[in-house]
Motif scaffolding. Structure first.
Motif, PDB file in Angstrom:
ATOM      1  N   ASP A 222       0.824  -1.206   0.000  1.00  9.33           N
ATOM      2  CA  ASP A 222       0.000   0.000   0.000  1.00  9.33           C
ATOM      3  C   ASP A 222       0.861   1.260   0.000  1.00  9.33           C
ATOM      4  O   ASP A 222       2.073   1.196   0.234  1.00  9.33           O
ATOM      5  CB  ASP A 222      -0.957  -0.004   1.190  1.00  9.33           C
ATOM      6  CG  ASP A 222      -0.220   0.101   2.512  1.00  9.33           C
ATOM      7  OD1 ASP A 222       0.227   1.204   2.863  1.00  9.33           O
ATOM      8  OD2 ASP A 222      -0.089  -0.931   3.197  1.00  9.33           O
ATOM      9  N   LEU A 252      -2.558   8.627  -7.217  1.00  6.63           N
ATOM     10  CA  LEU A 252      -3.682   8.649  -6.278  1.00  6.63           C
ATOM     11  C   LEU A 252      -3.559   9.810  -5.304  1.00  6.63           C
ATOM     12  O   LEU A 252      -4.554  10.455  -4.961  1.00  6.63           O
ATOM     13  CB  LEU A 252      -3.740   7.330  -5.499  1.00  6.63           C
ATOM     14  CG  LEU A 252      -4.398   6.154  -6.216  1.00  6.63           C
ATOM     15  CD1 LEU A 252      -4.319   4.901  -5.357  1.00  6.63           C
ATOM     16  CD2 LEU A 252      -5.853   6.468  -6.559  1.00  6.63           C
ATOM     17  N   PHE A 264      -9.866   5.304  -2.086  1.00  7.71           N
ATOM     18  CA  PHE A 264      -9.530   4.521  -3.256  1.00  7.71           C
ATOM     19  C   PHE A 264      -8.946   3.177  -2.842  1.00  7.71           C
ATOM     20  O   PHE A 264      -8.179   3.092  -1.887  1.00  7.71           O
ATOM     21  CB  PHE A 264      -8.509   5.272  -4.118  1.00  7.71           C
ATOM     22  CG  PHE A 264      -8.955   6.643  -4.526  1.00  7.71           C
ATOM     23  CD1 PHE A 264      -9.847   6.807  -5.573  1.00  7.71           C
ATOM     24  CD2 PHE A 264      -8.491   7.770  -3.862  1.00  7.71           C
ATOM     25  CE1 PHE A 264     -10.268   8.071  -5.945  1.00  7.71           C
ATOM     26  CE2 PHE A 264      -8.903   9.040  -4.226  1.00  7.71           C
ATOM     27  CZ  PHE A 264      -9.800   9.186  -5.282  1.00  7.71           C
ATOM     28  N   TYR A 265      -9.281   2.113  -3.583  1.00  7.18           N
ATOM     29  CA  TYR A 265      -8.654   0.820  -3.342  1.00  7.18           C
ATOM     30  C   TYR A 265      -8.640   0.017  -4.635  1.00  7.18           C
ATOM     31  O   TYR A 265      -9.500   0.195  -5.500  1.00  7.18           O
ATOM     32  CB  TYR A 265      -9.372   0.035  -2.237  1.00  7.18           C
ATOM     33  CG  TYR A 265     -10.769  -0.431  -2.573  1.00  7.18           C
ATOM     34  CD1 TYR A 265     -10.996  -1.723  -3.055  1.00  7.18           C
ATOM     35  CD2 TYR A 265     -11.869   0.411  -2.402  1.00  7.18           C
ATOM     36  CE1 TYR A 265     -12.275  -2.155  -3.356  1.00  7.18           C
ATOM     37  CE2 TYR A 265     -13.147  -0.024  -2.700  1.00  7.18           C
ATOM     38  CZ  TYR A 265     -13.349  -1.309  -3.182  1.00  7.18           C
ATOM     39  OH  TYR A 265     -14.615  -1.726  -3.488  1.00  7.18           O
ATOM     40  N   THR A 266      -7.641  -0.856  -4.794  1.00  6.93           N
ATOM     41  CA  THR A 266      -7.533  -1.680  -5.994  1.00  6.93           C
ATOM     42  C   THR A 266      -7.507  -3.164  -5.683  1.00  6.93           C
ATOM     43  O   THR A 266      -7.358  -3.979  -6.579  1.00  6.93           O
ATOM     44  CB  THR A 266      -6.251  -1.338  -6.783  1.00  6.93           C
ATOM     45  OG1 THR A 266      -5.102  -1.758  -6.018  1.00  6.93           O
ATOM     46  CG2 THR A 266      -6.150   0.138  -7.091  1.00  6.93           C
ATOM     47  N   THR A 275      -4.711  -0.696  -1.526  1.00  5.78           N
ATOM     48  CA  THR A 275      -4.219  -0.218  -2.809  1.00  5.78           C
ATOM     49  C   THR A 275      -2.864  -0.858  -3.073  1.00  5.78           C
ATOM     50  O   THR A 275      -1.870  -0.522  -2.420  1.00  5.78           O
ATOM     51  CB  THR A 275      -4.077   1.313  -2.825  1.00  5.78           C
ATOM     52  OG1 THR A 275      -5.346   1.897  -2.525  1.00  5.78           O
ATOM     53  CG2 THR A 275      -3.600   1.806  -4.176  1.00  5.78           C
ATOM     54  N   HIS A 278      -0.271   0.736  -8.677  1.00  8.44           N
ATOM     55  CA  HIS A 278       0.192   2.118  -8.563  1.00  8.44           C
ATOM     56  C   HIS A 278       0.579   2.733  -9.903  1.00  8.44           C
ATOM     57  O   HIS A 278       1.028   2.042 -10.821  1.00  8.44           O
ATOM     58  CB  HIS A 278       1.405   2.186  -7.625  1.00  8.44           C
ATOM     59  CG  HIS A 278       1.115   1.701  -6.242  1.00  8.44           C
ATOM     60  ND1 HIS A 278       0.687   2.534  -5.231  1.00  8.44           N
ATOM     61  CD2 HIS A 278       1.183   0.460  -5.694  1.00  8.44           C
ATOM     62  CE1 HIS A 278       0.514   1.835  -4.122  1.00  8.44           C
ATOM     63  NE2 HIS A 278       0.806   0.573  -4.375  1.00  8.44           N
ATOM     64  N   ILE A 301     -10.195   4.728 -10.629  1.00  9.80           N
ATOM     65  CA  ILE A 301     -10.047   3.289 -10.406  1.00  9.80           C
ATOM     66  C   ILE A 301     -11.347   2.575 -10.757  1.00  9.80           C
ATOM     67  O   ILE A 301     -12.428   2.999 -10.338  1.00  9.80           O
ATOM     68  CB  ILE A 301      -9.663   2.983  -8.946  1.00  9.80           C
ATOM     69  CG1 ILE A 301      -8.238   3.470  -8.654  1.00  9.80           C
ATOM     70  CG2 ILE A 301      -9.753   1.482  -8.656  1.00  9.80           C
ATOM     71  CD1 ILE A 301      -7.829   3.308  -7.209  1.00  9.80           C
ATOM     72  N   ASN A 303     -13.175  -0.694  -9.909  1.00 15.65           N
ATOM     73  CA  ASN A 303     -13.074  -1.771  -8.920  1.00 15.65           C
ATOM     74  C   ASN A 303     -14.426  -2.385  -8.541  1.00 15.65           C
ATOM     75  O   ASN A 303     -14.500  -3.205  -7.634  1.00 15.65           O
ATOM     76  CB  ASN A 303     -12.358  -1.285  -7.646  1.00 15.65           C
ATOM     77  CG  ASN A 303     -13.022  -0.076  -7.018  1.00 15.65           C
ATOM     78  OD1 ASN A 303     -14.177   0.247  -7.316  1.00 15.65           O
ATOM     79  ND2 ASN A 303     -12.299   0.615  -6.148  1.00 15.65           N
ATOM     80  N   ILE A 319      -6.306   0.901 -12.454  1.00 20.20           N
ATOM     81  CA  ILE A 319      -6.062   2.305 -12.154  1.00 20.20           C
ATOM     82  C   ILE A 319      -5.597   3.038 -13.410  1.00 20.20           C
ATOM     83  O   ILE A 319      -4.816   2.504 -14.198  1.00 20.20           O
ATOM     84  CB  ILE A 319      -5.028   2.451 -11.008  1.00 20.20           C
ATOM     85  CG1 ILE A 319      -4.819   3.927 -10.666  1.00 20.20           C
ATOM     86  CG2 ILE A 319      -3.720   1.759 -11.338  1.00 20.20           C
ATOM     87  CD1 ILE A 319      -3.953   4.133  -9.426  1.00 20.20           C
TER      88      ILE A 319
END
Length: 326
Positions: A222, A252, A264-266, A275, A278, A301, A303, A319
């Protein structure tokens, strides 16, 4: 003249040919067809100029994905360009859309060092440390991109990487009750060593230059991790910050400066959203720097599909970041 450029990172989640194996499991025809169709649709929606891929098992798969008119403007770059010399296991790849062209390509498998050694300084705080490691788990692709439509647009250095995952590595000579612990430690140490090697390479390419540089990929940690701190050099990132020569800035974080959001998260595992994927850019993409060439417009993103957990999609979000020529 192209006044905008967009970058994306896309984990393909073990994209392998039908009938072939992924970690001892054969890929069914129906799953392969669904995965090809879904990947193609996502790429058309993504609409990015430069895309870094991870977890590709065969170039034939990605060639098939791009074999439609809507994606005909891309050049695909692999760790090997030969069908007769395929790679083993998962690999990174890059897609570059016209008018951008690949001017230079370099592959990094070997580290710029073979060992990491810490001597005992007799300070009663730590002891000697000796780690023998000399290569990345997955080859890193480095491309220099040019835009022939205008000599006013500088070349861009792009790195595509996929660092060691957090999954426990196979550990020898360890009892079963401690195997996961030691395996996780091995993966963490390897990922940290890979981050150090990548930072070494980046510094050699970036120091005392004004070349825009972008690192794309699944770095398996992360934004606040030690791994990312090594890679980015932790530059100050506020509206009043100025640029730094070899530092990298998270797309981000640039988005958060604009939107004041931190949601935000992937990736999602055991209900933990994180996340891991990148887009990191040099100060030439940071508009507060006096060396700025490109200005950040948006980072987005995809997701929503993570909640579905379908085998034909991905276990990572996708992303994308967009920049405009200053």
């Amino acid at each position: 003249m192209a006044k905008k450029i967009s970058f994306a990172s896309f984990n393909l989640y073990n994209l392998q040919e039908a009938g072939k194996k992924v970690r001892s499991k054969v890929v069914p025809n129906a799953l392969y067809d669904k995965k090809i169709a879904w990947t193609r649709k996502m790429l058309i929606d993504l609409d990015a100029d430069v895309i870094a891929f991870q977890e590709l098992w065969s170039r034939k798969c990605l060639d098939k994905v791009f074999r439609v008119e809507a994606l005909s403007g891309y050049q695909l770059v692999y760790i090997t360009q030969s069908f007769t010399n395929p790679w083993y296991g998962i690999a990174v790849a890059v897609a570059v859309r016209t008018p951008w062209k690949v001017k230079y390509k370099k592959l990094y498998k070997k580290f710029p060092f073979k060992k990491i050694v810490k001597l005992d300084e007799n300070d009663d705080e730590d002891d000697e440390f000796n780690l023998s490691i000399d290569q990345f788990s997955r080859t890193v692709i480095n491309l220099t991109l040019e835009n022939p439509t205008s000599n006013k647009i500088p070349d861009i250095d792009v790195f595509a990487a996929h660092l060691k995952s957090k999954l426990p590595a196979s550990a020898k000579n360890v009892t079963s009750k401690h195997r996961n612990t030691i395996g996780s430690a091995i993966s963490t140490i390897r990922r940290t060593a890979e981050a150090a090697a990548l930072r070494w390479i980046l510094t050699n390419r970036m120091k005392y230059t004004n070349k825009p540089t972008v690192l794309l990929g699944d770095l398996n940690d992360d934004p606040r991790s030690n791994t990312l701190a090594l890679i980015t050099e932790q530059p100050s990132l506020t509206p009043s910050s100025t640029g730094r020569d070899t530092a990298l800035y998270s797309a981000l974080k640039l988005q958060q400066l604009r939107s004041f959001r931190d949601v935000f998260y992937t990736h999602e595992f055991n209900r933990l959203k994180d996340t891991l994927d990148h887009i990191l850019v040099s100060e030439e993409f940071f508009e507060s720097s006096n060396k700025s060439v490109w200005r950040h417009l948006e980072t987005r993103i995809w997701n929503d599909f993570l909640e579905d957990d379908s085998p034909h999609t991905s276990d990572h979000g996708i992303i994308k970041a967009i920049f405009q020529l200053s």
